[in-house]
Structure formats: structure tokens, C-alpha cells
Design a protein around this motif. Structure first.
Motif, short mmCIF file in Angstrom:
data_model
loop_
_atom_site.label_atom_id
_atom_site.label_comp_id
_atom_site.label_asym_id
_atom_site.label_seq_id
_atom_site.Cartn_x
_atom_site.Cartn_y
_atom_site.Cartn_z
N SER A 25 0.80 -1.22 0.00
CA SER A 25 0.00 0.00 0.00
C SER A 25 0.83 1.27 0.00
O SER A 25 0.37 2.32 -0.45
N ARG A 26 2.08 1.21 0.46
CA ARG A 26 2.84 2.46 0.59
C ARG A 26 4.24 2.38 -0.01
O ARG A 26 5.02 3.29 0.15
N MET A 27 4.54 1.34 -0.73
CA MET A 27 5.89 1.16 -1.24
C MET A 27 6.18 2.11 -2.39
O MET A 27 5.36 2.29 -3.28
N ILE A 28 7.38 2.72 -2.35
CA ILE A 28 7.75 3.57 -3.47
C ILE A 28 8.31 2.69 -4.60
O ILE A 28 8.77 1.57 -4.37
N LEU A 29 8.27 3.21 -5.81
CA LEU A 29 8.58 2.40 -6.97
C LEU A 29 10.01 1.86 -6.95
O LEU A 29 10.26 0.71 -7.28
N SER A 30 10.96 2.69 -6.54
CA SER A 30 12.37 2.24 -6.54
C SER A 30 12.56 1.07 -5.58
O SER A 30 13.37 0.17 -5.84
N THR A 31 11.84 1.05 -4.50
CA THR A 31 11.91 -0.07 -3.57
C THR A 31 11.26 -1.30 -4.18
O THR A 31 11.76 -2.42 -4.06
N PHE A 32 10.14 -1.12 -4.84
CA PHE A 32 9.46 -2.23 -5.50
C PHE A 32 10.39 -2.92 -6.48
O PHE A 32 10.45 -4.14 -6.56
N TRP A 33 11.15 -2.14 -7.22
CA TRP A 33 12.08 -2.71 -8.20
C TRP A 33 13.12 -3.62 -7.56
O TRP A 33 13.56 -4.58 -8.17
N SER A 34 13.50 -3.34 -6.34
CA SER A 34 14.59 -4.09 -5.69
C SER A 34 14.09 -5.17 -4.74
O SER A 34 14.87 -5.76 -4.01
N THR A 35 12.80 -5.44 -4.78
CA THR A 35 12.19 -6.38 -3.83
C THR A 35 12.10 -7.79 -4.41
O THR A 35 11.76 -7.95 -5.58
N THR A 36 12.42 -8.77 -3.59
CA THR A 36 12.16 -10.16 -3.94
C THR A 36 10.77 -10.51 -3.42
O THR A 36 10.46 -10.28 -2.26
N MET A 37 9.95 -11.05 -4.31
CA MET A 37 8.54 -11.30 -3.97
C MET A 37 8.23 -12.79 -4.14
O MET A 37 8.71 -13.42 -5.07
#
Length: 118
Positions: A25-37
Motif C-alpha cells: 500500500s505504501r511502497m515507493i517504486l524504486s523499492t518495489f524494483w529491488s524487492t524479492t517477492m
């Protein structure tokens, strides 16, 4: 307030399809790019098992039990992860959880129930 919001679970007949979604709900895009899901699932009395994972560079892995039937993906513009589940089997019945890991953060969704009837 939950940080990871899941949707898409439900009841389906064997052979059918469902698509699960998971959005932070609050993640910024640059963090999303570096996240393992990842997607995990759990049935009563059993440990949570990893179903699929997608890394920041798009590399995917699947549990043997779902290979060829499930597809994990992500949409950067929507900051959302998906699990497309096809050819569902009764043994896929479980509560499915999404998981985001970045830096020292390890966040879980609230779980969404998938029930496959025979």
C-alpha cells in the motif's frame, strides 16, 4: 493497517483458474524494483511452503508441484505482484500468502483462501 493487500482467492472447480494479486500500500517504486517477492501457501497442520518467487531482475522459480500451471509476475507501474493459477487441482487448496523482502524488511500479506473442488 496491512501493508501487503492480497486479493483474488475463492472457490473454483478442478481444472479452473484463479489470479491472485498482492500490492504494497505504501511502497515507493524504486523499492518495489529491488524487492524479492514470493507466494507461499499453507494447509492446516502443515508448514508454509513457497510456491513461487520472482526476484528484482525478474528471475522466477517454482515449486515442482506447480511448475507449468502457475505463473508469477509483477507489474511495476501498479506495484503489484500476481500469481496466475491454471489447471487447479484439489491439492492446491490452501491459504495463500504473499511475501516481500527488501533490505532488512520481510513483510507478509494477510492471506487469501483458495479452495478447489473436485
Amino acid at each position: 493497517q496491512a501493508q501487503l493487500v492480497e486479493s483474488g482467492g475463492g472457490l473454483v472447480q478442478a481444472g479452473g483458474s484463479l489470479r491472485l494479486s498482492c500490492r504494497h500500500s505504501r511502497m515507493i517504486l524504486s523499492t518495489f524494483w529491488s524487492t524479492t517477492m514470493s507466494w507461499y501457501r499453507q494447509t492446516p497442520g502443515n508448514q508454509r511452503e513457497q510456491v513461487a518467487r520472482i526476484t528484482s531482475d525478474g528471475t522466477t522459480i517454482y515449486a515442482d508441484s506447480v511448475k507449468g500451471r502457475f505463473t508469477i509476475s509483477k507489474d511495476n507501474s501498479r506495484k503489484t505482484m500476481y500469481l496466475q493459477m491454471n489447471s487447479l487441482k484439489p491439492e492446491d487448496t490452501a491459504v495463500y500468502y504473499c511475501n516481500f523482502v527488501w533490505g532488512q524488511n520481510d513483510v507478509w500479506g494477510q492471506g487469501t483462501r483458495v479452495t478447489v473442488s473436485s
